[in-house]
Design an enzyme around this catalytic site. Structure first.
Site, PDB file in Angstrom:
ATOM      1  N   GLY A  16       0.807  -1.211   0.000  1.00 17.23           N
ATOM      2  CA  GLY A  16       0.000   0.000   0.000  1.00 17.23           C
ATOM      3  C   GLY A  16       0.841   1.262   0.000  1.00 17.23           C
ATOM      4  O   GLY A  16       0.759   2.092  -0.913  1.00 17.23           O
ATOM      5  N   ILE A  17       1.673   1.432   1.029  1.00 14.24           N
ATOM      6  CA  ILE A  17       2.533   2.602   1.107  1.00 14.24           C
ATOM      7  C   ILE A  17       3.602   2.542   0.018  1.00 14.24           C
ATOM      8  O   ILE A  17       3.877   3.543  -0.658  1.00 14.24           O
ATOM      9  CB  ILE A  17       3.176   2.716   2.499  1.00 14.24           C
ATOM     10  CG1 ILE A  17       2.099   3.055   3.547  1.00 14.24           C
ATOM     11  CG2 ILE A  17       4.278   3.766   2.509  1.00 14.24           C
ATOM     12  CD1 ILE A  17       2.610   3.103   4.971  1.00 14.24           C
ATOM     13  N   ASN A  85      11.510   0.995   2.555  1.00 14.10           N
ATOM     14  CA  ASN A  85      10.122   0.992   3.013  1.00 14.10           C
ATOM     15  C   ASN A  85       9.644  -0.379   3.469  1.00 14.10           C
ATOM     16  O   ASN A  85       8.623  -0.480   4.148  1.00 14.10           O
ATOM     17  CB  ASN A  85       9.237   1.499   1.861  1.00 14.10           C
ATOM     18  CG  ASN A  85       7.779   1.264   2.107  1.00 14.10           C
ATOM     19  OD1 ASN A  85       7.164   1.941   2.913  1.00 14.10           O
ATOM     20  ND2 ASN A  85       7.194   0.304   1.411  1.00 14.10           N
ATOM     21  N   GLY A  87       9.191  -3.984   5.403  1.00 20.30           N
ATOM     22  CA  GLY A  87       9.168  -4.292   6.833  1.00 20.30           C
ATOM     23  C   GLY A  87       8.434  -5.592   7.085  1.00 20.30           C
ATOM     24  O   GLY A  87       7.704  -6.093   6.223  1.00 20.30           O
ATOM     25  N   TYR A 151       9.119  -5.857  16.957  1.00 19.83           N
ATOM     26  CA  TYR A 151       8.804  -4.862  15.934  1.00 19.83           C
ATOM     27  C   TYR A 151       9.153  -3.459  16.414  1.00 19.83           C
ATOM     28  O   TYR A 151       9.837  -2.690  15.714  1.00 19.83           O
ATOM     29  CB  TYR A 151       7.326  -4.945  15.568  1.00 19.83           C
ATOM     30  CG  TYR A 151       6.898  -3.966  14.506  1.00 19.83           C
ATOM     31  CD1 TYR A 151       7.226  -4.165  13.174  1.00 19.83           C
ATOM     32  CD2 TYR A 151       6.158  -2.832  14.841  1.00 19.83           C
ATOM     33  CE1 TYR A 151       6.844  -3.267  12.192  1.00 19.83           C
ATOM     34  CE2 TYR A 151       5.772  -1.927  13.869  1.00 19.83           C
ATOM     35  CZ  TYR A 151       6.110  -2.144  12.545  1.00 19.83           C
ATOM     36  OH  TYR A 151       5.727  -1.252  11.587  1.00 19.83           O
ATOM     37  N   PRO A 181       4.902   6.438  10.355  1.00 20.22           N
ATOM     38  CA  PRO A 181       3.448   6.461  10.181  1.00 20.22           C
ATOM     39  C   PRO A 181       2.743   5.648  11.262  1.00 20.22           C
ATOM     40  O   PRO A 181       3.329   4.786  11.920  1.00 20.22           O
ATOM     41  CB  PRO A 181       3.244   5.811   8.813  1.00 20.22           C
ATOM     42  CG  PRO A 181       4.610   5.641   8.221  1.00 20.22           C
ATOM     43  CD  PRO A 181       5.565   5.595   9.366  1.00 20.22           C
ATOM     44  N   ILE A 184      -2.417   3.426   8.839  1.00 28.39           N
ATOM     45  CA  ILE A 184      -2.597   3.789   7.435  1.00 28.39           C
ATOM     46  C   ILE A 184      -3.444   2.722   6.746  1.00 28.39           C
ATOM     47  O   ILE A 184      -3.168   1.520   6.860  1.00 28.39           O
ATOM     48  CB  ILE A 184      -1.237   3.917   6.727  1.00 28.39           C
ATOM     49  CG1 ILE A 184      -0.316   4.865   7.499  1.00 28.39           C
ATOM     50  CG2 ILE A 184      -1.435   4.384   5.291  1.00 28.39           C
ATOM     51  CD1 ILE A 184      -0.843   6.264   7.689  1.00 28.39           C
TER      52      ILE A 184
END
Length: 239
Positions: A16-17, A85, A87, A151, A181, A184
């Site tokens: 998505g991001i 980005n 993760g 995490y 963020p 989201i």
């Protein structure tokens, strides 16, 4: 200095991001490599849409970072913009649910891989006198979050990496920052029902991947902004 025509590597570029980041960078005239681990079809679709290239790498493997950067350089040219980005998150509690292997795997993907990717691109950036490095962290790295201790700790470690690197490379024209963020939509990391989560946020809704991409581009385009971890969370956590 404009980012147009520079080469960007976006890891986790099929999500998505990640997909929103790739689309925004491509719209601004960058040549973008879309990294993926397992979601080949989604990554190739984003690459076709944006005129980029999709490249696979399992970033849990230490050697994969350098190999991925080499593949980008072969396909598009030297990497001027690194957006780490990707993760990994799995909802787990502290008490006996997380093994040493789980902890090591989370850190390998979330912390070691961004560091190794940075090592692979930083020399060239400094030689060329220009570079942008941006890590996607999480508010969990600032507050502890609810996903799990592995995490949260892996994301907090990224913040230490930002603060170590940024002042050492700033004079070479390289900026290093992180976005943090929270909540989201259209992502795989929401820790609960979207409707219930939205009620917790002062703006009254979840954030969108496009809003993260807009902010990311503003950060990447600003040569005077470095050494910061920047929350994007709808006012959920004041700092």
């Amino acid at each position: 200095m404009t980012l147009r025509d520079h080469v960007a590597l976006v890891t986790g570029g099929s999500g998505g991001i990640g997909g929103a980041l790739v689309r925004r960078l491509a719209a601004e005239g960058l040549k973008v490599a879309v990294h993926y681990s397992a979601t080949r079809e989604a990554a190739e679709a984003v690459a076709r849409e944006t005129g980029g290239v999709a490249l696979q790498a399992d970033l849990a493997v230490a050697s994969a970072a350098e190999e991925l950067v080499a593949a980008v350089e072969t396909s598009l040219g030297p990497v001027d913009v690194l957006v780490a980005n990707h993760g990994r998150s799995r909802r787990r509690e502290l008490d006996r649910e997380i093994t040493a292997a789980d902890w090591d795997e989370t850190f390998a993907v979330n912390t070691r891989a961004p560091f190794l990717l940075t090592q692979a691109v930083l020399g060239g950036m400094r030689e060329r006198g220009f570079g942008r490095i941006l890590y996607t962290s999480s508010v969990a790295g600032l507050t502890g979050g609810v996903v799990g201790p592995d995490y949260a700790a892996s994301k907090a470690a990224l913040h230490g990496l930002v603060h170590h690197l940024a002042p050492r490379v700033a004079a070479d024209g390289v900026t290093v920052n992180a976005l943090a963020p929270a909540l989201i939509e259209r992502t795989a990391m929401l820790p609960g029902d979207p409707g219930d989560l939205a009620k917790m946020i002062p703006v009254g809704r979840l954030g969108t991947p496009e809003e993260i991409a807009d902010f990311a581009f503003a950060v990447l385009g600003n040569g005077y902004l470095t050494n910061h971890v920047l929350p994007v969370d709808g006012g959920l956590h004041p700092y």
